[in-house]
Motif scaffolding. Structure first.
Motif, PDB file in Angstrom:
ATOM      1  N   LEU A 233     -10.001   3.493  -6.639  1.00 51.09           N
ATOM      2  CA  LEU A 233      -9.788   2.401  -7.589  1.00 51.09           C
ATOM      3  C   LEU A 233      -8.328   2.309  -8.021  1.00 51.09           C
ATOM      4  O   LEU A 233      -7.789   1.206  -8.181  1.00 51.09           O
TER       5      LEU A 233
ATOM      6  N   LEU B 297      -6.370   0.612  -5.198  1.00 50.43           N
ATOM      7  CA  LEU B 297      -6.600  -0.832  -5.203  1.00 50.43           C
ATOM      8  C   LEU B 297      -5.856  -1.509  -6.358  1.00 50.43           C
ATOM      9  O   LEU B 297      -5.263  -2.577  -6.199  1.00 50.43           O
ATOM     10  N   TRP B 298      -5.890  -0.871  -7.518  1.00 56.22           N
ATOM     11  CA  TRP B 298      -5.170  -1.384  -8.691  1.00 56.22           C
ATOM     12  C   TRP B 298      -3.666  -1.420  -8.415  1.00 56.22           C
ATOM     13  O   TRP B 298      -2.989  -2.376  -8.754  1.00 56.22           O
TER      14      TRP B 298
ATOM     15  N   LEU C 159       0.821  -1.205   0.000  1.00 51.89           N
ATOM     16  CA  LEU C 159       0.000   0.000   0.000  1.00 51.89           C
ATOM     17  C   LEU C 159       0.860   1.263   0.000  1.00 51.89           C
ATOM     18  O   LEU C 159       0.534   2.251  -0.659  1.00 51.89           O
TER      19      LEU C 159
END
Length: 187
Positions: free
Chosen positions: A156, A159-160, A110
Motif C-alpha cells: 500500500l 502504491l501511495w 516506481l
C-alpha cells in the motif's frame, strides 16, 4: 521488460545518491524515530489498558502495537517527503528529460517511491528489532500476522508513493499538497 527494471534500478540508485550522501543522514534517520517512539510509548503507557475499548490493545502487547503503527506512519510519511523532493526535479528539468527519453515513466515513478520505501524499511527494521531485543518481557504477537501486516503496509505504501510522485511531478505548485498530506501524518 528488461528496460523497465533498468530504469527502476537507475532511479533507485539516483535517489539514494541524491538524498543519502552522508553519514549524518543515517544518524538523523535513527535518532529521530527513537525520540518520537519513546514519547509515544510513554504517552500510551500512562493510560490504563484494562478498560480499553480495543480488545487486543493490552499492556503486554502495547509495544508491538506501537511498532507496527509507527512503521506504517514512517512509510507513508517518507513517501510524502520523497514525492515532494521529486517535485523539485520538475523545476530542474527532469520532467522534460523523462518525456524525451524512451524510459518507462511508470518505472521512474516506481523507482523513486521504491527508493524511499527501501530506506524506510531498513531504518524501521533496525529500529523495530532493537526495540524488541531491548524488551525484557515476553512478546505477545503472532509472527505470521505481523509479517502479513508488514507486507500489506509495503504494498500500500508503494502504491501511495507512485500516486504521490505522479501528482507532485505533474502539478505546478505542490507546496499546498505537501502541507495537506503531511499534517495528518503528524497526529
Amino acid at each position: 521488460m528488461n528496460g523497465f527494471f533498468q530504469v527502476l534500478r537507475g532511479e533507485l540508485v539516483k535517489q539514494h545518491r541524491n538524498y543519502f550522501h552522508s553519514k549524518m543522514i543515517y544518524i538523523s534517520l535513527f535518532l529521530w524515530p527513537v525520540f518520537s517512539f519513546i514519547t509515544t510509548f510513554y504517552s500510551y503507557r500512562s493510560f490504563e489498558m484494562a478498560d480499553s475499548a480495543v480488545s487486543y490493545l493490552t499492556r503486554e502487547n502495547l509495544i508491538v502495537y506501537l511498532i507496527l503503527g509507527y512503521m506504517c506512519m514512517s512509510f507513508f510519511r517518507s513517501l510524502v517527503q520523497s514525492a515532494w523532493n521529486f517535485s523539485f526535479e520538475r523545476t530542474g528539468g527532469t520532467l522534460e528529460l523523462i518525456f524525451l527519453s524512451p524510459a518507462n515513466r511508470l518505472a521512474v515513478l516506481l523507482g523513486n517511491a521504491s527508493s524511499s520505501l527501501v530506506e524506510s524499511t531498513v531504518v524501521m527494521a533496525v529500529f523495530g528489532t532493537a526495540i524488541l531485543l531491548l524488551k525484557k518481557e515476553e512478546l505477545y504477537a503472532k509472527f505470521g500476522a505481523c509479517l502479513i501486516a508488514f507486507t500489506v503496509m509495503l504494498i500500500l505504501a508503494l502504491l501511495w508513493g507512485v500516486l504521490l510522485n505522479a501528482l507532485f511531478l505533474f502539478s505546478r505548485d505542490t507546496g499546498f499538497l505537501f502541507t495537506v498530506l503531511e499534517e495528518p501524518m503528524e497526529t
